[in-house]
Write an enzyme that holds these catalytic residues in place. Structure first.
Site, mmCIF file in Angstrom:
data_model
loop_
_atom_site.group_PDB
_atom_site.id
_atom_site.type_symbol
_atom_site.label_atom_id
_atom_site.label_comp_id
_atom_site.label_asym_id
_atom_site.label_seq_id
_atom_site.Cartn_x
_atom_site.Cartn_y
_atom_site.Cartn_z
ATOM 1 N N PRO A 242 3.872 -4.664 -4.943
ATOM 2 C CA PRO A 242 3.640 -5.411 -3.908
ATOM 3 C C PRO A 242 5.181 -6.188 -3.589
ATOM 4 O O PRO A 242 5.527 -6.740 -2.682
ATOM 5 C CB PRO A 242 2.901 -6.783 -4.504
ATOM 6 N N GLU B 207 -0.681 -6.071 -15.354
ATOM 7 C CA GLU B 207 0.138 -6.952 -14.328
ATOM 8 C C GLU B 207 1.350 -6.299 -14.021
ATOM 9 O O GLU B 207 2.446 -6.813 -13.265
ATOM 10 C CB GLU B 207 0.658 -8.018 -15.216
ATOM 11 N N ARG C 64 -0.056 14.102 7.152
ATOM 12 C CA ARG C 64 -0.288 14.313 8.414
ATOM 13 C C ARG C 64 0.820 14.482 9.268
ATOM 14 O O ARG C 64 0.765 14.890 10.468
ATOM 15 C CB ARG C 64 -1.312 13.328 8.903
ATOM 16 N N ASP D 102 3.737 9.267 19.870
ATOM 17 C CA ASP D 102 4.138 8.269 21.110
ATOM 18 C C ASP D 102 3.337 6.909 20.552
ATOM 19 O O ASP D 102 3.749 5.992 20.769
ATOM 20 C CB ASP D 102 3.702 8.896 22.441
HETATM 21 C C1 4GT Z 1 -0.481 -4.224 -4.133
HETATM 22 C C2 4GT Z 1 0.295 -3.228 -3.953
HETATM 23 C C3 4GT Z 1 0.629 -2.445 -4.975
HETATM 24 C C4 4GT Z 1 -0.636 -3.706 -6.422
HETATM 25 C C5 4GT Z 1 0.734 -3.255 -2.329
HETATM 26 C C6 4GT Z 1 1.093 -3.699 -10.504
HETATM 27 C C7 4GT Z 1 -0.271 -3.637 -11.131
HETATM 28 C C8 4GT Z 1 0.921 -3.796 -9.223
HETATM 29 C C9 4GT Z 1 -1.031 -3.639 -10.084
HETATM 30 C C10 4GT Z 1 -0.467 -3.095 -8.787
HETATM 31 N N1 4GT Z 1 -0.744 -4.469 -5.598
HETATM 32 N N2 4GT Z 1 0.149 -2.740 -6.209
HETATM 33 N N3 4GT Z 1 1.445 -1.294 -4.709
HETATM 34 N N4 4GT Z 1 0.751 -4.067 -1.792
HETATM 35 N N5 4GT Z 1 -0.938 -3.853 -7.723
HETATM 36 O O1 4GT Z 1 1.347 -2.050 -2.183
#
Ligand code: 4GT
Length: 250
Positions: A88, A116, A154, A169
């Protein structure tokens, strides 16, 4: 393009590689898809891949050694590949990013975290780029890897087949797709627009342009605001405004 995914859930990834457009692309030697099970690189007899976080707190962290060994294995198999961590915290994945990565000669090694997340030291040693597919948290990076591979694959010539081809486009120009219709001509009392039956290709092209602009304006005003309209599009928007005026007067 070569895709190599590192995951603790290889069944998820392999099912993805074995279906639809991706499997066709693999069969036609346009892409390759492999998955490495990070657990195969654990070193103890319990196959441990996670451990408690230093400093305390809830949840577990992926141990550095198995992940490090898995990435080194992937790199030995695909030395030129770019190592991407799905997280994330990463750079936002979008169509532009997909085009950029699809244009690379390098393959991609995609690391999917669980729990985590991964130990920071593996990240700083081995990861070339962090990518996020959006501002939300999932239980693992696998769906992110699949989103990326699907979107990038793709764009690779031939993957969609000779008939279909991606419409550069749409979205690249910050516009949504026009409305689509197929048979029957009337469904639940709703007819398709007459123009689409006219056989007049120029009229159909203009109708689709208008549909695309209308949909972008109504559904994604944020995108519409960014678009620079060319002369033809301005004409279409003016025409639309005139139609609305007429409607308002009636
Ligand atoms: C969201 C995304 C991602 C997770 C995202 C580490 C442990 C990250 C669980 C994982 N959540 N990965 N790539 N928004 N969770 O891209």
């Amino acid at each position: 393009m070569d895709f190599m995914v590192l995951s603790l859930f290889p069944e998820l990834i392999n099912a993805f590689f074995q279906n639809g457009m991706i499997s066709r692309g693999i069969e036609n030697n346009l892409i390759t898809g492999h998955c490495i099970n990070i657990r195969d690189f654990s070193t103890d007899r319990h196959n441990t891949v996670d451990d408690r976080p230093y400093g305390g707190g809830s949840g577990m962290v992926m141990k550095p050694e198995p992940l490090n060994a898995a990435v080194l294995c992937a790199k030995s198999r695909a030395p030129e590949s770019k190592v991407i961590l799905l997280t994330p915290q990463g750079n936002k994945f979008n169509q532009e990013k997909a085009l950029q990565l699809a244009g690379l000669q390098q393959g991609l090694i995609l690391i999917c975290g669980r729990y985590e997340g991964i130990d920071e030291r593996v990240y700083s040693l081995l990861v070339d780029e962090e990518i996020s597919i959006g501002d939300y948290v999932m239980t693992g990076g696998e769906l992110g890897a699949m989103v990326m591979i699907d979107t990038i694959a793709r764009l690779i010539p031939g993957v969609l087949g000779s008939e279909e081809s991606f419409r550069s486009d749409s979205f690249m120009d910050d516009r949504l797709e026009y409305a689509h219709y197929t048979r029957p001509e009337e469904f639940e009392g709703q007819k398709i627009p007459d123009i689409l039956l006219s056989g007049n290709h120029e009229k159909i092209r203009q109708w689709r342009k208008k549909s695309s602009l209308q949909r972008t304006f109504l559904k994604r005003p944020d995108l519409f605001e960014k678009t620079v309209l060319n002369a033809e599009e301005k004409k279409i928007v003016r025409q639309w405004c005139r139609e609305l005026e007429t409607l308002a007067r009636e």
